[in-house]
Write a protein that holds these residues in place. Structure first.
Motif, PDB file in Angstrom:
ATOM      1  N   TRP A  61       0.846  -1.216   0.075  1.00 13.61           N
ATOM      2  CA  TRP A  61      -0.069   0.120  -0.067  1.00 13.61           C
ATOM      3  C   TRP A  61       0.721   1.196   0.123  1.00 13.61           C
ATOM      4  CZ3 TRP A  61      -5.218  -0.346  -0.411  1.00 13.61           C
ATOM      5  CH2 TRP A  61      -5.933  -1.585  -0.211  1.00 13.61           C
ATOM      6  N   GLU A  62       0.297   2.079  -0.929  1.00 12.43           N
ATOM      7  CA  GLU A  62       1.132   3.459  -0.928  1.00 12.43           C
ATOM      8  C   GLU A  62       0.042   4.460  -0.711  1.00 12.43           C
ATOM      9  OE1 GLU A  62       3.495   4.327  -4.407  1.00 12.43           O
ATOM     10  OE2 GLU A  62       4.673   2.272  -4.097  1.00 12.43           O
ATOM     11  N   THR A  63       0.531   5.981  -0.284  1.00 14.26           N
ATOM     12  CA  THR A  63      -0.294   6.586   0.179  1.00 14.26           C
ATOM     13  C   THR A  63      -0.142   7.991  -0.632  1.00 14.26           C
ATOM     14  OG1 THR A  63      -0.172   6.039   2.527  1.00 14.26           O
ATOM     15  CG2 THR A  63      -1.239   8.311   2.328  1.00 14.26           C
ATOM     16  N   ASP A  64      -1.179   8.615  -1.135  1.00  2.33           N
ATOM     17  CA  ASP A  64      -1.019   9.889  -1.704  1.00  2.33           C
ATOM     18  C   ASP A  64      -1.168  11.057  -0.991  1.00  2.33           C
ATOM     19  OD1 ASP A  64      -3.804  10.040  -0.856  1.00  2.33           O
ATOM     20  OD2 ASP A  64      -4.851  10.276  -2.699  1.00  2.33           O
ATOM     21  N   SER A  65      -0.983  12.279  -1.577  1.00  2.00           N
ATOM     22  CA  SER A  65      -0.809  13.439  -1.114  1.00  2.00           C
ATOM     23  C   SER A  65      -2.065  13.814  -0.013  1.00  2.00           C
ATOM     24  CB  SER A  65      -0.633  14.591  -2.160  1.00  2.00           C
ATOM     25  OG  SER A  65      -1.991  14.772  -2.728  1.00  2.00           O
ATOM     26  N   GLN A  66      -3.132  13.193  -0.240  1.00  2.00           N
ATOM     27  CA  GLN A  66      -4.262  13.624   0.687  1.00  2.00           C
ATOM     28  C   GLN A  66      -4.462  12.469   1.906  1.00  2.00           C
ATOM     29  OE1 GLN A  66      -6.177  16.360  -0.309  1.00  2.00           O
ATOM     30  NE2 GLN A  66      -4.585  16.555  -1.870  1.00  2.00           N
ATOM     31  N   GLY A  67      -3.520  11.751   1.784  1.00  2.00           N
ATOM     32  CA  GLY A  67      -3.571  10.717   3.012  1.00  2.00           C
ATOM     33  C   GLY A  67      -4.455   9.659   2.824  1.00  2.00           C
ATOM     34  N   GLU A  68      -4.752   9.314   1.548  1.00  2.00           N
ATOM     35  CA  GLU A  68      -5.626   8.276   0.957  1.00  2.00           C
ATOM     36  C   GLU A  68      -4.747   7.011   0.531  1.00  2.00           C
ATOM     37  OE1 GLU A  68      -8.575   9.815  -1.325  1.00  2.00           O
ATOM     38  OE2 GLU A  68     -10.089  10.157   0.342  1.00  2.00           O
ATOM     39  N   VAL A  69      -5.139   5.813   0.456  1.00  2.00           N
ATOM     40  CA  VAL A  69      -4.209   4.453   0.241  1.00  2.00           C
ATOM     41  C   VAL A  69      -4.619   4.098  -1.181  1.00  2.00           C
ATOM     42  CG1 VAL A  69      -3.754   4.027   2.777  1.00  2.00           C
ATOM     43  CG2 VAL A  69      -5.749   2.920   1.452  1.00  2.00           C
ATOM     44  N   PHE A  70      -3.681   3.685  -1.761  1.00  2.00           N
ATOM     45  CA  PHE A  70      -4.092   2.774  -2.840  1.00  2.00           C
ATOM     46  C   PHE A  70      -3.228   1.459  -3.145  1.00  2.00           C
ATOM     47  CE2 PHE A  70      -0.899   6.174  -3.845  1.00  2.00           C
ATOM     48  CZ  PHE A  70       0.067   5.589  -4.597  1.00  2.00           C
ATOM     49  N   PRO A  71      -3.625   0.489  -3.698  1.00  2.00           N
ATOM     50  CA  PRO A  71      -2.599  -0.640  -3.743  1.00  2.00           C
ATOM     51  C   PRO A  71      -1.800  -1.006  -5.009  1.00  2.00           C
ATOM     52  CG  PRO A  71      -4.863  -1.203  -4.651  1.00  2.00           C
ATOM     53  CD  PRO A  71      -4.944   0.137  -4.044  1.00  2.00           C
ATOM     54  N   VAL A  72      -0.667  -1.498  -4.775  1.00  2.00           N
ATOM     55  CA  VAL A  72       0.352  -1.410  -5.636  1.00  2.00           C
ATOM     56  C   VAL A  72       0.778  -3.016  -5.915  1.00  2.00           C
ATOM     57  CG1 VAL A  72       3.031  -0.491  -6.413  1.00  2.00           C
ATOM     58  CG2 VAL A  72       1.073   1.074  -5.313  1.00  2.00           C
ATOM     59  N   LEU A  73       1.042  -3.336  -7.070  1.00  2.00           N
ATOM     60  CA  LEU A  73       1.623  -4.765  -7.261  1.00  2.00           C
ATOM     61  C   LEU A  73       2.887  -4.581  -8.342  1.00  2.00           C
ATOM     62  CD1 LEU A  73      -1.625  -7.003  -7.784  1.00  2.00           C
ATOM     63  CD2 LEU A  73       0.445  -7.461  -6.184  1.00  2.00           C
ATOM     64  N   ASP A  74       3.741  -5.363  -7.969  1.00  2.00           N
ATOM     65  CA  ASP A  74       4.842  -5.295  -9.131  1.00  2.00           C
ATOM     66  C   ASP A  74       4.480  -5.801 -10.552  1.00  2.00           C
ATOM     67  OD1 ASP A  74       6.708  -4.525  -7.279  1.00  2.00           O
ATOM     68  OD2 ASP A  74       7.312  -6.359  -6.639  1.00  2.00           O
ATOM     69  N   GLY A  75       4.853  -5.157 -11.420  1.00  2.00           N
ATOM     70  CA  GLY A  75       4.663  -5.781 -12.918  1.00  2.00           C
ATOM     71  C   GLY A  75       3.288  -5.083 -13.353  1.00  2.00           C
ATOM     72  N   THR A  76       2.914  -4.031 -12.604  1.00  2.00           N
ATOM     73  CA  THR A  76       1.599  -3.370 -12.998  1.00  2.00           C
ATOM     74  C   THR A  76       1.647  -1.809 -13.310  1.00  2.00           C
ATOM     75  OG1 THR A  76       0.801  -3.119 -10.786  1.00  2.00           O
ATOM     76  CG2 THR A  76       0.084  -4.958 -11.871  1.00  2.00           C
ATOM     77  N   ARG A  77       0.861  -1.446 -13.644  1.00  2.00           N
ATOM     78  CA  ARG A  77       0.640   0.275 -13.645  1.00  2.00           C
ATOM     79  C   ARG A  77      -0.802   0.685 -13.080  1.00  2.00           C
ATOM     80  NH1 ARG A  77      -2.893   1.969 -17.465  1.00  2.00           N
ATOM     81  NH2 ARG A  77      -3.570   0.287 -18.981  1.00  2.00           N
ATOM     82  N   PRO A  78      -0.661   1.890 -12.617  1.00  2.00           N
ATOM     83  CA  PRO A  78      -1.781   2.352 -12.084  1.00  2.00           C
ATOM     84  C   PRO A  78      -2.946   2.831 -13.325  1.00  2.00           C
ATOM     85  CG  PRO A  78      -0.034   3.811 -11.569  1.00  2.00           C
ATOM     86  CD  PRO A  78       0.409   2.876 -12.509  1.00  2.00           C
ATOM     87  N   LEU A  79      -4.211   2.466 -12.767  1.00  2.00           N
ATOM     88  CA  LEU A  79      -5.274   2.746 -13.806  1.00  2.00           C
ATOM     89  C   LEU A  79      -5.394   4.021 -14.097  1.00  2.00           C
ATOM     90  CD1 LEU A  79      -7.639   1.135 -15.125  1.00  2.00           C
ATOM     91  CD2 LEU A  79      -9.119   1.356 -12.957  1.00  2.00           C
ATOM     92  N   HIS A  80      -5.490   5.093 -13.404  1.00  2.00           N
ATOM     93  CA  HIS A  80      -5.329   6.115 -13.516  1.00  2.00           C
ATOM     94  C   HIS A  80      -6.928   6.868 -14.243  1.00  2.00           C
ATOM     95  CE1 HIS A  80      -1.782   7.794 -11.851  1.00  2.00           C
ATOM     96  NE2 HIS A  80      -0.913   7.181 -12.581  1.00  2.00           N
ATOM     97  N   GLU A  81      -7.908   6.460 -13.470  1.00  2.00           N
ATOM     98  CA  GLU A  81      -9.397   6.941 -14.201  1.00  2.00           C
ATOM     99  C   GLU A  81     -10.074   8.070 -13.194  1.00  2.00           C
ATOM    100  OE1 GLU A  81     -11.221   6.024 -16.666  1.00  2.00           O
ATOM    101  OE2 GLU A  81      -9.681   4.822 -17.804  1.00  2.00           O
ATOM    102  N   PRO A  82      -9.916   9.353 -13.846  1.00  2.00           N
ATOM    103  CA  PRO A  82     -10.272  10.337 -12.947  1.00  2.00           C
ATOM    104  C   PRO A  82     -11.484  10.122 -11.925  1.00  2.00           C
ATOM    105  CG  PRO A  82      -9.603  11.174 -14.882  1.00  2.00           C
ATOM    106  CD  PRO A  82      -9.725   9.827 -14.942  1.00  2.00           C
ATOM    107  N   GLY A  83     -11.434  10.096 -10.625  1.00  2.00           N
ATOM    108  CA  GLY A  83     -12.819  10.096  -9.879  1.00  2.00           C
ATOM    109  C   GLY A  83     -12.909   8.403  -9.609  1.00  2.00           C
TER     110      GLY A  83
END
Length: 220
Positions: free
Chosen positions: A44-66
């Motif tokens: 798990w990583e944390t963004d600038s707003q203090g909210e968390v998001f899951p991370v896995l090796d060999g993947t990329r972020p989905l990056h869908e606004p909202g």
């Protein structure tokens, strides 16, 4: 992955994703690949707003606004040359739930080179689970005599429950291939594959690019 292979991977992926897949009446349905994601690789990583998001090796972020910021893996697969791809789809073979301690981070708006802010996502939330499927077919093309297809796989999905948010984790999955219409130009593609001096290089590059390299020796 070597630099040359990585460049080819990104080029092929960009080309395939840019093409709109044409759905055809499927004449055949078969499993062409099985894959796994390992729960121990989830962090798990944390963004600038203090909210968390899951991370896995060999993947990329989905990056869908909202929408929830989740990991995605793009797979390139070797598929039969003599038919168009009707569809590729993901069958979950084993899943489990993961708890989310804090609110999931949402994708930020995209900013273009001209500074324009894009807030409309290309995906939509349908019901209590996002994404609504475990993956999607994103395109196919013939490269140096080999037919390649790409499928986008979502290792985790957000599930909204009465108790809050949970993640559904994809431990083990199968990629199903559905054939489409007969393809034209097969003999030309085969001759491209057998150009003297290139066959071995092509096979070596493909072995690093595709998720099913075991089919290369007998490919036709």
């Amino acid at each position: 992955m070597h630099m040359k292979s990585r460049w080819i991977f990104l080029t092929i992926l960009a080309t395939l994703v840019a093409l709109s897949p044409v759905q055809s009446t499927a004449a055949e349905n078969q499993v062409i690949h099985e894959g796994q994601f390992h729960p121990g690789d989830l962090r798990w990583e944390t963004d600038s707003q203090g909210e968390v998001f899951p991370v896995l090796d060999g993947t990329r972020p989905l990056h869908e606004p909202g929408l929830p910021q989740l990991p995605v893996r793009d797979l390139i697969l070797l598929v039969p040359l003599d038919t168009e791809v009707g569809n590729l789809w993901i069958e979950p073979l084993e899943t489990h739930r993961e708890q989310v301690k804090n609110s999931l981070a949402l994708g930020a708006p995209h900013v273009t080179d001209s500074g324009e802010m894009i807030t409309t996502p290309s995906m939509t939330r349908q019901g209590e689970v996002f994404p609504s499927t475990w993956g999607e077919f994103t395109g196919s093309q013939v490269w140096r005599g080999y037919r390649l297809a790409t499928v986008r796989v979502y290792p985790v999905r957000e599930v909204q429950t009465r108790q809050g948010q949970e993640l559904e984790f994809l431990d083990h999955f199968a990629v199903h291939y559905e054939s489409g219409d007969p393809a034209e130009g097969g003999s030309i593609a085969i001759s491209q594959r057998l150009v003297p001096g290139e066959a071995r290089d092509n096979a070596s590059i493909l072995a690093e690019l595709v998720a099913n390299p075991e089919v290369i020796p007998g490919y036709r």
